[in-house]
Design a protein around this motif. Structure first.
Motif, mmCIF file in Angstrom:
data_model
loop_
_atom_site.group_PDB
_atom_site.id
_atom_site.type_symbol
_atom_site.label_atom_id
_atom_site.label_comp_id
_atom_site.label_asym_id
_atom_site.label_seq_id
_atom_site.Cartn_x
_atom_site.Cartn_y
_atom_site.Cartn_z
ATOM 1 N N ILE B 92 0.708 2.170 -17.721
ATOM 2 C CA ILE B 92 0.910 3.295 -16.299
ATOM 3 C C ILE B 92 0.397 4.107 -16.134
ATOM 4 O O ILE B 92 -0.843 4.613 -15.546
ATOM 5 C CB ILE B 92 1.916 4.127 -15.802
ATOM 6 N N ILE B 96 -2.653 4.368 -12.585
ATOM 7 C CA ILE B 96 -2.370 4.786 -11.936
ATOM 8 C C ILE B 96 -4.407 5.537 -11.236
ATOM 9 O O ILE B 96 -4.423 5.745 -11.018
ATOM 10 C CB ILE B 96 -2.198 6.534 -12.324
ATOM 11 N N ASN B 99 -4.898 2.482 -9.343
ATOM 12 C CA ASN B 99 -4.318 1.848 -8.623
ATOM 13 C C ASN B 99 -4.462 0.315 -8.350
ATOM 14 O O ASN B 99 -4.893 -0.660 -8.864
ATOM 15 C CB ASN B 99 -4.427 2.220 -7.042
ATOM 16 N N GLN B 238 2.521 -3.507 -10.281
ATOM 17 C CA GLN B 238 2.019 -2.827 -8.932
ATOM 18 C C GLN B 238 1.586 -2.006 -8.549
ATOM 19 O O GLN B 238 2.352 -0.537 -8.343
ATOM 20 C CB GLN B 238 -0.121 -3.107 -9.390
ATOM 21 N N PHE B 241 4.063 0.833 -9.111
ATOM 22 C CA PHE B 241 3.823 2.761 -8.852
ATOM 23 C C PHE B 241 2.610 2.421 -8.002
ATOM 24 O O PHE B 241 2.037 3.826 -8.134
ATOM 25 C CB PHE B 241 3.972 2.054 -9.981
ATOM 26 N N SER B 242 2.424 2.022 -6.990
ATOM 27 C CA SER B 242 1.474 2.230 -6.053
ATOM 28 C C SER B 242 1.055 3.809 -6.002
ATOM 29 O O SER B 242 0.182 4.193 -5.799
ATOM 30 C CB SER B 242 0.926 1.284 -5.584
ATOM 31 N N ARG B 243 2.648 4.369 -5.318
ATOM 32 C CA ARG B 243 2.722 5.416 -4.604
ATOM 33 C C ARG B 243 1.756 6.542 -5.931
ATOM 34 O O ARG B 243 2.187 8.407 -5.418
ATOM 35 C CB ARG B 243 4.255 5.870 -4.511
ATOM 36 N N ILE B 244 1.969 6.219 -7.191
ATOM 37 C CA ILE B 244 1.789 7.506 -8.273
ATOM 38 C C ILE B 244 -0.055 7.123 -8.729
ATOM 39 O O ILE B 244 -0.298 8.586 -8.751
ATOM 40 C CB ILE B 244 2.673 7.659 -9.167
ATOM 41 N N GLY B 245 -0.354 5.925 -8.078
ATOM 42 C CA GLY B 245 -1.938 6.383 -7.943
ATOM 43 C C GLY B 245 -2.609 7.567 -7.730
ATOM 44 O O GLY B 245 -2.276 8.311 -6.756
ATOM 45 N N ILE B 246 -4.093 7.910 -8.516
ATOM 46 C CA ILE B 246 -4.391 8.448 -8.164
ATOM 47 C C ILE B 246 -5.147 8.161 -6.983
ATOM 48 O O ILE B 246 -5.641 9.378 -6.302
ATOM 49 C CB ILE B 246 -5.797 9.067 -9.119
ATOM 50 N N ARG B 248 -6.164 6.804 -3.356
ATOM 51 C CA ARG B 248 -5.009 6.257 -2.133
ATOM 52 C C ARG B 248 -5.632 5.206 -1.212
ATOM 53 O O ARG B 248 -6.738 5.925 -0.506
ATOM 54 C CB ARG B 248 -4.009 7.548 -1.768
#
Lengths: 328, 340
Positions: B92, B96, B99, B238, B241-246, B248
């Protein structure tokens, strides 16, 4: 009376055998039949480990005597012998000896990933010759389930010139990583090191699981290469790709040197070092590159034709009509 | 402030695809040959850093996950489970930062497919796209593969519904059929992974499937852009968890005219990016964050690339015309010709 005669005969044979091959002590991963229920083969390198309440935790290795992998006797450790174990960081670690009435085993914790080096050294004078025998084994500890924190690449051998007078090391190959196994059909190169330097003219005898032998002498770089021959033959339907066999390497070299050891004079020093390791059947026994290529090209040709025909028969470029937003 | 605005203005006019090509080339060399230069990036890499390739500097997280899940239930809640959880957090942590741009900029298999696409384009062969109905059906395959690669290792150590544990020859099931295992070692002149394993029925089926998928990878990538990415379980993992990526990708639906440019240039062919005018966060499960859609959008501030909430690259009319209408650029006109 017959029983007594038989016992004497057996004792004589045993003595003759031990006199002839007494120096050829070696360390084995295979358990004697009587101990097999207490031992499990664990990890990808199938190390013998003691069964415990919390699973198999400690590695156990046995001392054997003889020049045959399958027939060598399980031996008892000499009280005057020196037992050394080094962890992957070359630090000396504790090793326990477990002995029963006919055999001795060495038990230790293998907590670190990498090669542990186990040595069993004896010195005794026999017929004007000081015999320095060393049984050695490199024990690779790795489990994929613990992840691959360390580099999965080439792991060089370690030398212990301060502790071991004549050491045998297996030269590493490019593929020598934590998953590596010697396989039959492969050329394996060994280097004899005397005081940490390559030793020329050392007699190297390689014995396979089924007793095939080959003798070579090391060159000026201390090197001798053996092809590990295939000695596992069975039907395809019962072929075990993880069938573990062991080879035994015996290295011998005699020097003319006088001295006294434990109040006994000697005129020669004979070094005998043994090294044993497991090997697997060759991949070519069960893997086919040719069939891989055949399947690959047939699939490429068939799927290319299928794509060509499909695209010619159907309008694959259907235009998508985007829904216009209400403001338009 | 003006200085930052100037940089942003230049970025909006930039040709990101060209920059992406060079980044892909660099990361391909890094991921395929980095190990030869003593580079090590760990065992939880969110892309196909295949350990079967001798030159790989790290290990793809999918193999670490499959190994890590080869546990009994009791082991899973013991320290071994903790080790798996730690590995997962590392994945993770890697993920992140970039992303899903791991797919668009770093994945060596994605790069290979892009190069095959360029080759096809040079030869002058048209490409294929899925129609929307097929697209919706096929996109589910990657989730099925993801579920299998989680369930099979667990099923080897545990009994499900009273059934016997799965045969250990199914160890690392996805790796056995992954084209990365067979193709990436070829980049190091290693042909050892091209084989059919006759050990038993399981290995025979899995190794044959692996070779079949490898062959389909090449043919598919030649016929359709980013063919394999559509079925890639790493992409599915992936996306969870893409919503928590830096990093965007956002959309301002009120500026969208649904011209469809974003969909037309999308290598995967995501229709939602053109039709969805309500979602702000526009990264779809098949998106690989190549940002071609931002480049091709002619509307000011309709699509934005953000780091946290700060815009670093936005769609602008000026940028669109600079990139696509100027000569010697990869233009939409060419893209249309490509569809002939």
């Amino acid at each position: 009376m017959k029983l007594l005669l038989r016992a004497v005969l057996a004792f004589c044979i045993l003595m003759m055998f031990s006199l002839q091959t007494g120096a050829q002590i070696w360390i084995s991963n295979s358990a004697p039949k009587e101990s097999s229920s207490k031992v499990a083969l664990t990890g990808m390198h199938k190390l013998s480990t003691l069964r415990g309440k919390r699973g198999s935790t400690k590695v156990i290795q046995w001392l054997r005597s003889g020049s045959s992998v399958e027939e060598s006797l399980f031996s008892q450790a000499d009280s005057s012998a020196v037992l050394l174990l080094f962890d992957p960081q070359k630090q000396k670690v504790a090793v326990e000896t477990i002995a029963d009435h006919y055999s001795s085993a060495f038990v230790f914790n293998n907590t670190d990933e990498g090669f542990y080096n186990l040595f069993y050294l004896t010195e005794k004078v026999h017929n004007d010759t000081l015999l320095i025998a060393c049984a050695s084994r490199e024990i690779l500890n790795h489990s994929c389930r613990n992840g691959h924190a360390k580099e999965l690449k080439y792991i060089p051998y370690k030398t212990f010139a301060d502790a071991i007078p004549m050491q045998i090391v297996r030269e590493r190959t490019k593929a020598d990583d934590l998953h590596y196994f010697v396989t039959s059909g492969e050329f394996v190169t060994f280097r004899a090191l005397y005081d940490g330097k390559p030793a020329e003219g050392v007699k190297m005898t390689l014995v396979s699981q089924k007793g095939w032998k080959k003798v070579l002498f090391t060159d000026d770089e201390g090197i001798a290469s053996f092809e590990i021959i295939q000695d596992y033959f069975t039907n395809w339907n019962v072929f075990d790709v993880k069938k573990i066999h062991n080879y035994l390497l015996i290295a011998e070299k005699t020097f003319t040197e006088t001295g006294i050891h434990q109040q006994k004079a000697f005129t020669h020093i004979k070094y005998v070092t043994t090294y044993s390791e497991a090997y697997l059947p060759a991949k070519t026994n069960y893997m086919s590159f040719v069939w891989g290529l055949i399947v690959f090209f047939i699939t490429v040709i068939a799927s290319s034709i299928a794509v060509y025909v499909y695209r010619n028969r159907r309008n694959v470029l259907k235009k998508h009509n985007y829904e216009l937003p209400s403001k338009y | 402030m003006n200085y930052l605005q100037n940089i942003k203005h230049k970025a909006d006019r930039a040709n990101v695809s060209r920059l992406r090509f060079w980044i892909q080339l660099f990361t391909f060399l890094l991921i395929v040959y980095g190990g030869y230069f003593f580079i090590h990036i760990g065992s939880q890499v969110p892309t196909f850093a295949c350990p079967y390739n001798q030159g790989s500097p790290g290990t793809c997280y999918l193999i670490a996950m499959q190994h890590g899940l080869h546990l009994t239930w009791s082991e899973l809640v013991s320290y071994r489970g903790l080790a798996f959880f730690t590995g997962f957090l590392t994945f993770i942590g890697f993920f992140i930062v970039f992303n899903k741009a791991w797919c668009g900029f770093i994945c060596p298999l994605g790069t290979l497919q892009d190069w095959i696409t360029k080759l096809r384009y040079k030869i002058g062969i048209r490409f294929s796209r899925y129609d929307s109905a097929s697209f919706q059906k096929l996109k589910k395959i990657k989730y099925v593969i993801l579920v299998l690669l989680i369930a099979i290792p667990l099923g080897m150590s545990n009994s499900f519904f009273g059934l016997a544990p799965i045969n250990h020859d199914m160890q690392s099931p996805f790796c056995q059929v992954c084209p990365g295992r067979t193709i990436l070692p070829l980049a190091s002149a290693d042909t050892s992974q091209i084989f059919i394993d006759f050990t038993n029925k399981t290995t025979l089926v899995m190794s044959t499937l692996g070779i079949l998928i490898t062959a389909l990878f090449f043919v598919g990538a030649f016929a359709k852009k980013r063919f394999f990415c559509f079925f890639c379980p790493m992409s599915a993992l992936q996306f969870l968890f893409s919503r928590i990526g830096i990093l965007r990708l956002t959309k301002n639906g009120s500026n969208c005219t649904r011209c469809g440019n974003c969909n037309r240039v999308c290598d995967v062919g995501i229709i939602g990016i053109a039709e969805d005018i309500t979602s702000k966060y526009i990264v779809k499960d098949d998106c690989m964050m190549c940002f071609k859609c931002v480049e091709a959008c002619p509307e000011d501030n309709c699509l934005d690339v953000r780091v946290f909430n700060a815009k670093i690259f936005s769609s602008t009319q000026e940028g669109f015309f600079k990139r696509y209408i100027q000569p010697n650029e990869l233009s939409l006109k060419n893209e249309k010709n490509d569809e002939r």
